[in-house]
Design a protein around this motif. Structure first.
Motif, short mmCIF file in Angstrom:
data_model
loop_
_atom_site.label_atom_id
_atom_site.label_comp_id
_atom_site.label_asym_id
_atom_site.label_seq_id
_atom_site.Cartn_x
_atom_site.Cartn_y
_atom_site.Cartn_z
N ALA A 1 -15.65 -8.64 -3.32
CA ALA A 1 -14.77 -9.44 -2.29
C ALA A 1 -13.40 -8.28 -2.00
N TYR A 2 -12.93 -7.49 -3.02
CA TYR A 2 -11.86 -6.72 -2.85
C TYR A 2 -12.21 -5.55 -1.87
N PRO A 3 -13.08 -4.74 -2.21
CA PRO A 3 -13.39 -3.32 -1.48
C PRO A 3 -13.83 -3.86 0.03
N VAL A 4 -14.51 -5.09 0.05
CA VAL A 4 -15.01 -5.46 1.36
C VAL A 4 -13.72 -5.65 2.24
N MET A 5 -12.64 -6.21 1.85
CA MET A 5 -11.49 -6.51 2.55
C MET A 5 -10.63 -5.23 2.85
N TRP A 6 -10.67 -4.31 1.82
CA TRP A 6 -9.97 -3.19 1.95
C TRP A 6 -10.63 -2.44 3.16
N LEU A 7 -12.24 -2.47 3.34
CA LEU A 7 -12.67 -1.80 4.28
C LEU A 7 -12.54 -2.29 5.86
N ILE A 8 -12.39 -3.85 5.81
CA ILE A 8 -11.97 -4.38 7.02
C ILE A 8 -10.70 -3.87 7.27
N ALA A 9 -9.88 -3.80 6.38
CA ALA A 9 -8.39 -3.50 6.81
C ALA A 9 -8.38 -1.96 7.34
N ARG A 10 -9.03 -1.30 6.59
CA ARG A 10 -8.91 0.32 6.99
C ARG A 10 -9.73 0.46 8.41
N PRO B 1 -23.87 -15.58 -11.82
CA PRO B 1 -23.53 -14.14 -11.97
C PRO B 1 -23.13 -13.73 -10.64
N PHE B 2 -23.84 -14.45 -9.42
CA PHE B 2 -23.36 -14.15 -8.48
C PHE B 2 -22.00 -14.39 -7.80
N VAL B 3 -21.54 -15.78 -8.44
CA VAL B 3 -20.09 -15.93 -8.12
C VAL B 3 -18.93 -15.05 -8.68
N TRP B 4 -19.41 -14.47 -9.90
CA TRP B 4 -18.53 -13.65 -10.64
C TRP B 4 -18.41 -12.26 -9.56
N ALA B 5 -19.86 -11.81 -9.36
CA ALA B 5 -19.81 -10.59 -8.74
C ALA B 5 -19.10 -10.85 -7.45
N ALA B 6 -19.33 -11.79 -6.44
CA ALA B 6 -18.82 -11.78 -5.29
C ALA B 6 -16.99 -11.92 -5.25
N LEU B 7 -16.67 -13.09 -5.98
CA LEU B 7 -15.23 -13.24 -6.08
C LEU B 7 -14.57 -12.33 -6.82
N GLY B 8 -14.98 -11.74 -8.12
CA GLY B 8 -14.28 -11.08 -8.83
C GLY B 8 -14.57 -9.45 -8.64
N LEU B 9 -15.39 -8.97 -7.99
CA LEU B 9 -15.48 -7.63 -7.76
C LEU B 9 -15.74 -7.30 -6.33
N ALA C 1 -7.05 -3.96 -6.85
CA ALA C 1 -7.18 -3.17 -8.08
C ALA C 1 -6.58 -4.06 -9.23
N PHE C 2 -5.32 -4.54 -9.01
CA PHE C 2 -4.82 -5.39 -9.95
C PHE C 2 -5.77 -6.60 -10.26
N TYR C 3 -6.17 -7.33 -9.23
CA TYR C 3 -6.91 -8.65 -9.58
C TYR C 3 -8.27 -8.59 -10.15
N LEU C 4 -8.65 -7.15 -10.39
CA LEU C 4 -10.00 -7.09 -11.06
C LEU C 4 -9.82 -7.55 -12.60
N GLY D 1 -13.59 -21.80 -14.93
CA GLY D 1 -14.61 -20.86 -14.47
C GLY D 1 -14.46 -20.04 -13.26
N PRO D 2 -15.55 -19.29 -12.74
CA PRO D 2 -15.26 -18.26 -11.95
C PRO D 2 -14.71 -18.88 -10.35
N GLU D 3 -14.94 -20.36 -10.20
CA GLU D 3 -14.49 -20.73 -8.84
C GLU D 3 -13.05 -20.77 -8.54
N MET D 4 -12.42 -20.61 -9.62
CA MET D 4 -10.85 -20.17 -9.56
C MET D 4 -10.47 -18.94 -8.96
N LEU D 5 -11.51 -17.99 -9.12
CA LEU D 5 -11.27 -16.65 -8.55
C LEU D 5 -10.69 -16.83 -7.31
N TRP D 6 -10.88 -17.97 -6.33
CA TRP D 6 -10.44 -18.20 -5.10
C TRP D 6 -9.09 -17.82 -4.97
#
Lengths: 582, 135
Positions: B106-115, B96-104, A356-359, A71-76
């Motif tokens: 998190a990446y733009p947030v990290m990129w904005l910090i980097a920029r 759905p919160f976990v999916w949204a946070a980790l799958g989607l 982008a890749f990890y999406l 499940g989604p926790e593995m997205l860490w």
């Protein structure tokens, strides 16, 4: 699965890799070209190369498999791999480039003026590099086996030969082009099938994947068990059996009513499940750390999550956030940037590219949970990405997209393996072989990949695949303190660095080896040892600081000068560095 | 996150930081102050002070970046636990919160910090150059 298409795709990837390598050879004229691409690689090309190198098969196949299983926790995992680059950017990128160090050993020597520290750092670089190569080679073998039925050792051998060819022939200049190409290949190979799969899923009335309950078979499914497994049934289930269950042999498809509880399915048995049946849980046999149908990429690690998930998550976060900066192939890449500012900007592009890749991998994980739930049972979760097109789309389209994914997976093995080989070979040339120069570098390349290749054939079925996670934990506890303190603290001394490397890195290594050897099976001790980063990283930092403070008279004389060089923009340092004087 | 030792705090007299970009433009160099560079290359005490001031501003920027990463991403595992703690249910946190946070997200947030960090670090360097050349 149509083997012909997959073989063709893998062959094309291998040939294009060699072709680009050969082109690099033609323009790779000087020693400086060879080692560092003459330090003229612009941010975009370099960022694509870094991303191509960084996204290994653990990302391409492993993340989807883990999501399917747990499940989604593995997205860490992907979040951690990405955040590792951000931490690297914040504390290390520009100063590491300005240090003029080619490898982490060079950095250690330049900063601390000590050959002893240098040798120790080299030991860690080679060790972490080999730990990282091992799963790439074994994974390549497995992938080729699944795709084409070739014997398991062949994939590793193909990767080793191609990598040796590309690295030894053209060095860094070639590898830069090869890896940049492979990033875009990997992204395309994951993106295009994902779009088709999502369209098919939508046309299928968009079934929801459930992760809080056991997966269910969508249709009548037959599962062939390669090995003997124990399964747990929550409720009674009637399956048709051809083979041996609970030590009773059944001829031809015999309908058997299985009571709830544990059952033993002998290897070679075929079970046919009715549509709508829950996928049975693979039960955790005693003393068998590799049960519970996990992905090979994070195996016992994923298992031991169950006991103390919060601690395990933070262990993963610390290891990946802080371990990236110490991976040998990551550090070498920074030297190919023309200057510190370019190194920073490169890292920014890298973050965008890998983000982008990890999406994409989670998409495969979710669809795998819906359409290929039996992978939970057979333990081939890493194959989820590869089998989905055939399962969901079928026909020629499914075969073609499957072949594209196969090619992408192989590109993943090739690019990461060539990057790590390049870094390990660099250290071997400088610190182990008697003479330097391009000819010896080629010899070192062969040595760098031959050792893990030999080990991978010997220890074929031992859970070495999670060596990637191990490499991160060791790197976070050894090189992270060395780099961060070396760059930002004037008080670091050679004895302090040695003590920190040995205590921090050694503790992480021992801890993970202990769990792998099966010496601790459960409880807090097990969790603490399986996820060492939470305590071994602070241990490494504290040891380094404490010993340095105790040996304050050993602060190297050139500390002020080297720190000025690390932090001042290049145009302000009067003496430009010499050309790559390898 | 490990503790990054800060360099010893020292009083920097006569070397004001920041907001010097405007004066740092090329051509505004006043004669008599070019030696700042040679102070650094000759490793005098004054030169060391210059370097320290740059290091300190860069370290502060890096720590601010880390300070953005740690609460935004690092506290997520605790956040994911909240619903379970509050409701007492033993549900795995796969909302759905976990999916949204980790799958989607998190990446733009990290990129904005980097920029943000890259811009800030480059500005620190520009300010520093201005300090040396245009004071």
């Amino acid at each position: 699965m149509n083997h012909a298409y997959s073989v063709a795709a893998v062959t094309v990837v291998v040939l294009v890799t060699l072709l680009i390598g050969a082109l690099g050879l033609r323009i790779s004229r000087t020693t400086s070209d060879f080692y560092v691409a003459s330090r003229t690689v612009g941010p975009r090309l370099n960022a694509a190369a870094i991303s191509g190198e960084y996204l290994s098969a653990a990302s391409f196949l492993g993340v989807a498999g883990l999501v399917l299983l747990q499940g989604p926790e593995m997205l860490w995992y992907p979040v951690g791999y990405t955040a590792g680059y951000l931490v690297l950017l914040l504390f290390v990128a520009a100063p590491l480039r300005r240090s003029g160090a080619y490898t982490l050993s060079d950095f250690a020597e330049a900063r601390l003026e000590s050959t002893q520290v240098r040798r120790l750092a080299s030991l860690f670089v080679v060790g972490i590099g080999w730990l990282y190569l091992l799963p790439q080679l074994q994974g390549a073998g497995l992938t080729l086996e699944i795709l084409t039925g070739a014997p398991g050792w062949l994939g590793g051998l193909v990767v080793a030969v191609v990598v040796t060819g590309a690295v030894a022939a053209g060095g860094m200049r070639s590898i830069t082009f090869v890896q940049a190409f492979q990033y875009w290949l990997k992204l395309t190979a994951l993106l295009v099938p994902a779009l088709f799969l999502l369209a098919a899923w939508y046309g299928d009335d968009a079934p929801r994947a459930r992760f809080d309950a056991p997966a269910t078979f969508r249709e009548h499914t037959s599962v062939r068990f390669q090995e003997t497994v124990r399964i747990d049934l929550d409720q009674p289930l009637t399956v048709s059996v051809s083979g041996t269950v609970d030590d009773r042999a059944y001829e031809g498809d015999h309908d058997v009513a299985l009571a709830s509880g544990p059952h033993r399915v002998t290897g070679g048995t075929v079970l046919r499940f009715p549509a709508g049946a829950a996928v049975p849980e693979k039960s955790t046999g005693k003393g068998d750390g590799r049960a519970a149908g996990s992905s090979t990429w994070a195996h016992p690690l994923a298992d031991s999550r169950e006991e103390h998930p919060l601690y395990a998550t933070y262990g993963l976060i610390l290891a990946t956030f802080l371990g990236t900066m110490g991976l040998p192939h990551v550090a070498v890449r920074f030297y190919t940037s023309p200057n510190g500012r370019a190194a920073r900007r490169t890292t920014l592009v890298v973050l965008a590219l890998i983000g982008a890749f990890y999406l994409l991998p989670p998409v495969y994980g979710v669809l795998g949970r819906i359409y290929a739930p039996e992978l939970v049972l057979t333990g081939d979760a890493d194959a989820a990405v590869l089998v989905l097109p055939e399962r969901v789309l079928g026909g020629v389209l499914g075969d073609l997209l499957g072949a594209l994914l196969a090619g992408g997976a192989f590109a993943a093995f090739l690019s990461t393996a060539s990057g790590v080989t390049m870094a390990v070979a660099g250290v071997l040339t400088q610190d182990v072989l008697p003479a330097r120069g391009v000819r010896h570098f080629r010899l070192a390349t062969v040595l760098a990949i031959a050792v893990p290749l030999a080990v991978s054939t010997v220890v074929a079925n031992v859970p070495v695949a999670d060596a990637v996670g191990l490499a991160f934990a060791v790197s976070a506890s050894s090189f992270c303190p060395l780099l961060v303190l070396g760059i930002w603290w004037r008080g670091l001394t050679p004895p302090g660095a040695v003590a920190g490397l040995v205590v921090g890195g050694g503790a992480a290594l021992t801890a993970v080896m202990t769990t792998r050897a099966g010496l601790s099976v459960s409880g807090w001790t097990h969790t603490l040892l399986a996820w060492p980063a939470v305590w071994s990283v602070p241990l490494g930092f504290l040891t380094m600081v404490a010993v340095s403070l105790a040996t304050r008279d050993r602060i190297p004389g050139g500390t002020a000068a080297i720190l000025a060089r690390l932090h001042l923009p290049e145009e302000l340092t009067d003496t430009p560095e010499g050309a790559a004087d390898q | 996150m490990p503790t990054t030792p800060r360099p010893r705090r020292e009083t920097v007299t006569g070397v004001p930081r920041g907001s010097r970009a405007s004066q740092g433009a090329r051509g505004s160099r006043t004669p008599g102050h070019a030696p700042a560079r040679s102070e650094i290359s000759e490793q005098t005490t004054l030169g060391a002070t210059y370097v320290r001031s740059l290091m300190r501003s860069q370290l502060r920027t890096a720590l601010l970046g880390l300070g953005a990463l740690a609460p935004l991403i690092g506290t997520l595992p605790l956040l994911f636990l909240l619903p379970r703690v509050l409701t007492g249910a033993a549900l795995p946190a796969s909302g759905p919160f976990v999916w949204a946070a980790l799958g989607l997200v998190a990446y733009p947030v990290m990129w904005l910090i980097a920029r943000w960090y890259v811009h800030r670090a480059e500005r620190n360097e520009r300010d520093f150059r201005g300090l040396l050349e245009g004071r």
